[in-house]
Design a protein around this motif. Sequence first.
Motif, PDB file in Angstrom:
ATOM      1  N   GLU A  31       0.835  -1.210   0.000  1.00 56.41           N
ATOM      2  CA  GLU A  31       0.000   0.000   0.000  1.00 56.41           C
ATOM      3  C   GLU A  31       0.861   1.247   0.000  1.00 56.41           C
ATOM      4  O   GLU A  31       0.567   2.218  -0.702  1.00 56.41           O
ATOM      5  CB  GLU A  31      -0.924   0.007   1.223  1.00 56.41           C
ATOM      6  CG  GLU A  31      -2.068  -0.960   1.122  1.00 56.41           C
ATOM      7  CD  GLU A  31      -2.908  -0.988   2.391  1.00 56.41           C
ATOM      8  OE1 GLU A  31      -2.775  -0.075   3.242  1.00 56.41           O
ATOM      9  OE2 GLU A  31      -3.708  -1.918   2.541  1.00 56.41           O
ATOM     10  N   TYR A  32       1.943   1.232   0.775  1.00 56.76           N
ATOM     11  CA  TYR A  32       2.859   2.371   0.803  1.00 56.76           C
ATOM     12  C   TYR A  32       3.484   2.600  -0.575  1.00 56.76           C
ATOM     13  O   TYR A  32       3.575   3.727  -1.049  1.00 56.76           O
ATOM     14  CB  TYR A  32       3.954   2.163   1.857  1.00 56.76           C
ATOM     15  CG  TYR A  32       5.106   3.122   1.708  1.00 56.76           C
ATOM     16  CD1 TYR A  32       4.954   4.465   2.031  1.00 56.76           C
ATOM     17  CD2 TYR A  32       6.327   2.700   1.197  1.00 56.76           C
ATOM     18  CE1 TYR A  32       6.005   5.357   1.872  1.00 56.76           C
ATOM     19  CE2 TYR A  32       7.374   3.580   1.035  1.00 56.76           C
ATOM     20  CZ  TYR A  32       7.207   4.913   1.365  1.00 56.76           C
ATOM     21  OH  TYR A  32       8.244   5.796   1.193  1.00 56.76           O
ATOM     22  N   TYR A  35       0.911   4.169  -2.834  1.00 62.86           N
ATOM     23  CA  TYR A  35       0.744   5.580  -2.479  1.00 62.86           C
ATOM     24  C   TYR A  35       1.908   6.407  -3.011  1.00 62.86           C
ATOM     25  O   TYR A  35       1.725   7.459  -3.603  1.00 62.86           O
ATOM     26  CB  TYR A  35       0.638   5.730  -0.959  1.00 62.86           C
ATOM     27  CG  TYR A  35       0.812   7.144  -0.484  1.00 62.86           C
ATOM     28  CD1 TYR A  35      -0.234   8.064  -0.582  1.00 62.86           C
ATOM     29  CD2 TYR A  35       2.030   7.578   0.046  1.00 62.86           C
ATOM     30  CE1 TYR A  35      -0.069   9.373  -0.162  1.00 62.86           C
ATOM     31  CE2 TYR A  35       2.196   8.874   0.467  1.00 62.86           C
ATOM     32  CZ  TYR A  35       1.152   9.771   0.367  1.00 62.86           C
ATOM     33  OH  TYR A  35       1.327  11.067   0.777  1.00 62.86           O
ATOM     34  N   THR A  38       1.786   6.834  -6.799  1.00 61.27           N
ATOM     35  CA  THR A  38       0.694   7.744  -7.165  1.00 61.27           C
ATOM     36  C   THR A  38       1.074   9.180  -6.824  1.00 61.27           C
ATOM     37  O   THR A  38       0.856  10.090  -7.610  1.00 61.27           O
ATOM     38  CB  THR A  38      -0.602   7.370  -6.419  1.00 61.27           C
ATOM     39  OG1 THR A  38      -0.924   6.025  -6.723  1.00 61.27           O
ATOM     40  CG2 THR A  38      -1.743   8.279  -6.805  1.00 61.27           C
ATOM     41  N   ARG A  39       1.670   9.375  -5.667  1.00 62.57           N
ATOM     42  CA  ARG A  39       2.070  10.714  -5.205  1.00 62.57           C
ATOM     43  C   ARG A  39       3.137  11.302  -6.126  1.00 62.57           C
ATOM     44  O   ARG A  39       3.096  12.468  -6.457  1.00 62.57           O
ATOM     45  CB  ARG A  39       2.586  10.625  -3.766  1.00 62.57           C
ATOM     46  CG  ARG A  39       2.883  11.946  -3.154  1.00 62.57           C
ATOM     47  CD  ARG A  39       1.593  12.657  -2.799  1.00 62.57           C
ATOM     48  NE  ARG A  39       1.940  13.942  -2.270  1.00 62.57           N
ATOM     49  CZ  ARG A  39       1.359  15.060  -2.630  1.00 62.57           C
ATOM     50  NH1 ARG A  39       0.369  15.055  -3.473  1.00 62.57           N
ATOM     51  NH2 ARG A  39       1.742  16.202  -2.125  1.00 62.57           N
TER      52      ARG A  39
END
Length: 91
Positions: A31-32, A35, A38-39
């Motif tokens: 998940e990290y 993220y 995407t960031r």
Amino acid sequence: MDTLTTNRQTLIEAINALPDEKLIELASFVEYLQYKSTRQKEVNNHGSSFLMSIAGLGASAETDISEQDEDILKNEIDSVRGWGLKADDRA
């Protein structure tokens, strides 16, 4: 078989070999990574245009303002005391 497929298969095998209690930690890490990727895309797409818009860079019709900057600094910097009011402006 290409390298990406081989790497995926190696990862799948490594995940299957993990104890069940480690899967929660792995899920959090995945998940990290999602993220983070995407960031980074958002920052790359919007970062520079956002900074340019708030700074107003390129909005000026002036092409060479370096000489004006030097004149402004000459008027605002005391040659002995540095930044601050000039001696003749003090009471």
